[in-house]
Design an enzyme around this catalytic site. Sequence first.
Site, short mmCIF file in Angstrom:
data_model
loop_
_atom_site.label_atom_id
_atom_site.label_comp_id
_atom_site.label_asym_id
_atom_site.label_seq_id
_atom_site.Cartn_x
_atom_site.Cartn_y
_atom_site.Cartn_z
N ASP A 149 0.96 -1.24 -0.18
CA ASP A 149 -0.07 -0.05 -0.09
C ASP A 149 1.00 1.27 -0.02
OD1 ASP A 149 -2.73 0.73 0.05
OD2 ASP A 149 -2.69 1.43 2.12
N SER A 150 0.46 2.13 -0.74
CA SER A 150 1.37 3.39 -1.01
C SER A 150 0.68 4.82 -0.97
CB SER A 150 2.33 3.27 -2.19
OG SER A 150 1.91 2.65 -3.15
P1 IMP Z 1 -2.65 1.82 -3.34
O1 IMP Z 1 -1.32 1.52 -2.60
O2 IMP Z 1 -2.77 1.09 -4.67
O3 IMP Z 1 -3.73 2.14 -2.61
O4 IMP Z 1 -2.70 3.06 -4.20
C1 IMP Z 1 -2.44 4.52 -3.75
C2 IMP Z 1 -2.60 5.54 -5.07
O5 IMP Z 1 -1.38 6.09 -5.09
C3 IMP Z 1 -3.23 5.04 -6.26
O6 IMP Z 1 -3.61 5.81 -6.94
C4 IMP Z 1 -1.66 4.78 -6.88
O7 IMP Z 1 -1.86 5.11 -8.18
C5 IMP Z 1 -0.84 5.92 -6.30
N1 IMP Z 1 0.61 5.53 -6.37
C6 IMP Z 1 1.13 4.58 -5.50
N2 IMP Z 1 2.40 4.27 -5.82
C7 IMP Z 1 2.78 5.09 -6.61
C8 IMP Z 1 4.13 5.43 -7.35
O8 IMP Z 1 5.17 4.65 -6.87
N3 IMP Z 1 3.92 6.28 -8.27
C9 IMP Z 1 2.92 7.13 -8.39
N4 IMP Z 1 1.56 6.88 -7.82
C10 IMP Z 1 1.52 6.02 -7.05
#
Ligand code: IMP
Length: 194
Positions: free
Chosen positions: A71-72
Amino acid sequence: MKIYFITSNEGKFNEVTEAIGSVSGVELERLELSYPEIQGETLEHVVKFAMGWLKEHLEDKYLEHTVMIEDSGLFVNRLKGFPGIYSAYVHRTIGGYNAVLTLMEGEWDRRAHFETCIGILGQVEEPKLFVGKCDGTLANDARGTGGFGYDPIFIPEGEKRTFAEMSVEEKNKFSHRGKALMDLKKFLADTNIR
Ligand code: IMP
């Protein structure tokens, strides 16, 4: 060792493949399954909760191997850390990086950072977390066609290019995910998980 990475995000899968897919003895496979993503206070909370749920609900045929989730989020200083843990929601609902650029119009303090939390469970004694952070600034306009999500507006520290102007390999050298994956790679090398 087989690692199932549960993600619907092709960009993330490509980055993980570049970083650990060629480690000898590691067979990486993408799994598209959904699991609860609570609106916790930190990425670690979100990942820990999801790992607990997966331990209970995931079929044994996967848990007999190593299962990985991630998760990020993008945290903008001037917006008190927004979109942060709401990054995916903002991306889905109000247009992701364009929305952030609009909120940041005319702002001179453009500092921001990405954070990631990777969790692995299954063939590890205890579910384990690997975190990574990447400091940088927000561009004034979107640039580049690579990557995904907020990549076109994020310039990592020490660079002039946005993540979207880099190859996957270059992005991994700087990125939050690349750093967490380095630690995961070390962990895998030091362990005897099969
Ligand atoms: P999740 O980790 O899938 O919940 O992503 C969180 C949001 O941050 C999503 O909209 C991803 O597209 C965006 N995101 C996560 N990691 C990155 C990255 O490395 N670069 C750009 N956007 C990111």
